[in-house]
Design a protein around this motif. Structure first.
Motif, PDB file in Angstrom:
ATOM      1  N   UNK A   1      -5.437   4.828   6.437  1.00 59.20           N
ATOM      2  CA  UNK A   1      -5.114   5.877   5.481  1.00 59.20           C
ATOM      3  C   UNK A   1      -4.668   5.664   4.606  1.00 59.20           C
ATOM      4  N   UNK A   2      -4.660   5.102   4.076  1.00 58.40           N
ATOM      5  CA  UNK A   2      -4.247   4.723   2.608  1.00 58.40           C
ATOM      6  C   UNK A   2      -5.222   5.040   1.678  1.00 58.40           C
ATOM      7  N   UNK A   3      -6.718   4.798   2.252  1.00 60.32           N
ATOM      8  CA  UNK A   3      -7.232   4.674   0.725  1.00 60.32           C
ATOM      9  C   UNK A   3      -7.570   5.584   1.073  1.00 60.32           C
ATOM     10  N   UNK A   4      -8.460   6.266  -0.422  1.00 64.08           N
ATOM     11  CA  UNK A   4      -9.358   7.937  -0.683  1.00 64.08           C
ATOM     12  C   UNK A   4     -10.795   7.561  -0.717  1.00 64.08           C
ATOM     13  N   UNK A   5     -11.492   6.354  -0.904  1.00 71.78           N
ATOM     14  CA  UNK A   5     -12.447   6.163  -0.058  1.00 71.78           C
ATOM     15  C   UNK A   5     -13.115   4.554  -0.553  1.00 71.78           C
ATOM     16  N   UNK A   6     -13.428   4.284   0.836  1.00 70.24           N
ATOM     17  CA  UNK A   6     -14.048   2.840   1.688  1.00 70.24           C
ATOM     18  C   UNK A   6     -15.554   2.743   0.659  1.00 70.24           C
ATOM     19  N   UNK A   7     -16.121   1.492   0.350  1.00 67.12           N
ATOM     20  CA  UNK A   7     -17.575   2.086   0.484  1.00 67.12           C
ATOM     21  C   UNK A   7     -17.991   0.393   0.651  1.00 67.12           C
ATOM     22  N   UNK A   8     -18.338   0.036   1.899  1.00 68.57           N
ATOM     23  CA  UNK A   8     -18.872  -0.747   2.164  1.00 68.57           C
ATOM     24  C   UNK A   8     -20.675  -1.148   2.365  1.00 68.57           C
ATOM     25  N   UNK A   9     -20.813  -2.144   1.843  1.00 63.76           N
ATOM     26  CA  UNK A   9     -22.340  -2.717   1.047  1.00 63.76           C
ATOM     27  C   UNK A   9     -23.208  -2.302   1.887  1.00 63.76           C
ATOM     28  N   UNK A  10     -23.045  -2.602   3.179  1.00 59.52           N
ATOM     29  CA  UNK A  10     -24.427  -1.965   3.942  1.00 59.52           C
ATOM     30  C   UNK A  10     -24.607  -0.991   4.424  1.00 59.52           C
TER      31      UNK A  10
ATOM     32  N   UNK B   1       0.739  -0.838   0.173  1.00 61.33           N
ATOM     33  CA  UNK B   1       0.112  -0.211   0.335  1.00 61.33           C
ATOM     34  C   UNK B   1       1.146   1.172  -0.128  1.00 61.33           C
ATOM     35  N   UNK B   2       2.015   1.123   0.667  1.00 59.07           N
ATOM     36  CA  UNK B   2       2.998   2.480   0.966  1.00 59.07           C
ATOM     37  C   UNK B   2       3.763   2.163  -0.447  1.00 59.07           C
ATOM     38  N   UNK B   3       3.917   1.602  -1.414  1.00 60.86           N
ATOM     39  CA  UNK B   3       4.660   1.336  -2.497  1.00 60.86           C
ATOM     40  C   UNK B   3       3.575   2.062  -3.580  1.00 60.86           C
ATOM     41  N   UNK B   4       2.688   1.751  -3.720  1.00 61.46           N
ATOM     42  CA  UNK B   4       1.438   2.552  -4.366  1.00 61.46           C
ATOM     43  C   UNK B   4       0.990   3.665  -4.410  1.00 61.46           C
ATOM     44  N   UNK B   5       1.169   4.211  -2.923  1.00 59.89           N
ATOM     45  CA  UNK B   5       1.134   5.214  -2.720  1.00 59.89           C
ATOM     46  C   UNK B   5       1.759   6.000  -2.998  1.00 59.89           C
ATOM     47  N   UNK B   6       2.914   5.944  -2.905  1.00 59.60           N
ATOM     48  CA  UNK B   6       3.806   7.046  -3.445  1.00 59.60           C
ATOM     49  C   UNK B   6       4.358   7.525  -4.777  1.00 59.60           C
ATOM     50  N   UNK B   7       4.054   6.239  -5.198  1.00 61.51           N
ATOM     51  CA  UNK B   7       3.220   6.811  -6.911  1.00 61.51           C
ATOM     52  C   UNK B   7       1.874   7.877  -7.239  1.00 61.51           C
ATOM     53  N   UNK B   8       1.596   7.969  -5.863  1.00 61.40           N
ATOM     54  CA  UNK B   8       0.655   8.792  -5.932  1.00 61.40           C
ATOM     55  C   UNK B   8      -1.031   8.334  -7.427  1.00 61.40           C
ATOM     56  N   UNK B   9      -1.286   7.148  -7.005  1.00 56.65           N
ATOM     57  CA  UNK B   9      -2.316   6.523  -7.587  1.00 56.65           C
ATOM     58  C   UNK B   9      -3.737   6.698  -6.234  1.00 56.65           C
ATOM     59  N   UNK B  10      -4.153   6.413  -6.505  1.00 54.62           N
ATOM     60  CA  UNK B  10      -5.768   7.004  -5.863  1.00 54.62           C
ATOM     61  C   UNK B  10      -5.520   5.202  -5.453  1.00 54.62           C
ATOM     62  N   UNK B  11      -6.479   5.107  -4.117  1.00 59.54           N
ATOM     63  CA  UNK B  11      -6.653   3.552  -3.343  1.00 59.54           C
ATOM     64  C   UNK B  11      -8.119   3.855  -2.969  1.00 59.54           C
TER      65      UNK B  11
END
Length: 226
Positions: free
Chosen positions: A133-142, A101-111
């Motif tokens: 903290x790594x995620x820009x959005x989290x969707x939970x079905x309920x 997750x840290x590596x992907x964030x370092x590439x300025x990817x949205x997570x």
């Protein structure tokens, strides 16, 4: 060019099989005065069987267990309450989770993350894993009022991230709910291999989370050599 990577939770980031085994063993030990009339091995194995890898909610699991094992000192509701309160303390991440997750964030990817399940229960697990903290959005079905494989929840995640389907990749372990569902809205999909299935028609396949940066490079999405 890929701008966003969206993940499933259970079986992809969270090692749910190991988490469940840890929880149910600890639950038996914690409640041994009420459950000790049955062998621990039978309680654990039957729970795992009835759970069906999370696709049966625990109210039904505990009702069945109480009936089969003549559990009278605790009600199914008592056992369910214990599950809701304690499962988060047994969350086991897959190896390499935080580094990836840290590596992907370092590439300025949205997570992003899309997970089926009950809202606060899943969020408690996410927070215990210390990955919110790594995620820009989290969707939970309920909380979303819809669940995978419905296209609505995938399109909603894309909208919140401000990206198109063709700018995004989805990573999950379920052939239908994750891989096929993501592909159906126009996303590329990476399958995290699960021994329950032999073959999945995905755009990429991984066994370990550490492979994700490499496979993104192979798909021409991230020009980075780790």
């Amino acid at each position: 060019m890929i701008k966003a990577v969206i993940f499933d939770l259970d079986g992809t980031l969270l090692n749910r099989d190991e988490s469940l085994k840890l929880f149910i063993n600890l639950q038996y030990d914690r409640l041994i005065n009420q459950l000790g009339h049955m062998p621990k091995e039978k309680y654990v194995s039957r729970f795992i069987e009835l759970d069906r890898r999370g696709y049966v909610w625990k109210d039904k699991v505990y009702t069945q267990l109480a009936d089969e094992f003549n559990i009278i000192a605790l009600s199914p509701e008592d056992l369910l309450s214990d599950y809701i309160a304690e499962f988060k303390n047994c969350c086991v991440p897959f190896s390499g989770l935080f580094k990836m997750l840290s590596e992907l964030k370092s590439e300025n990817l949205f997570l992003g993350m899309i997970t089926n399940g009950y809202g606060q229960f899943q969020m408690d697990n996410i927070e215990t894993l210390n990955i919110k903290k790594y995620f820009d959005t989290i969707l939970i079905s309920e909380w979303e009022g819809t669940k995978k494989p419905d296209a609505i929840i995938f399109n909603r995640a894309l909208e919140r991230l401000g990206v198109t389907a063709h700018e995004s990749i989805y990573i999950g372990d379920h052939p239908e709910n994750d891989v096929k569902a993501a592909q159906s809205v126009g996303m590329k999909a990476i399958w995290k291999r699960d021994s329950q299935w032999n073959h999945v028609d995905a755009d990429g396949i991984i066994d370990e989370l550490s492979e994700i940066p490499f496979i993104l490079g192979e798909l021409g999405t991230v020009d980075k050599r780790w």
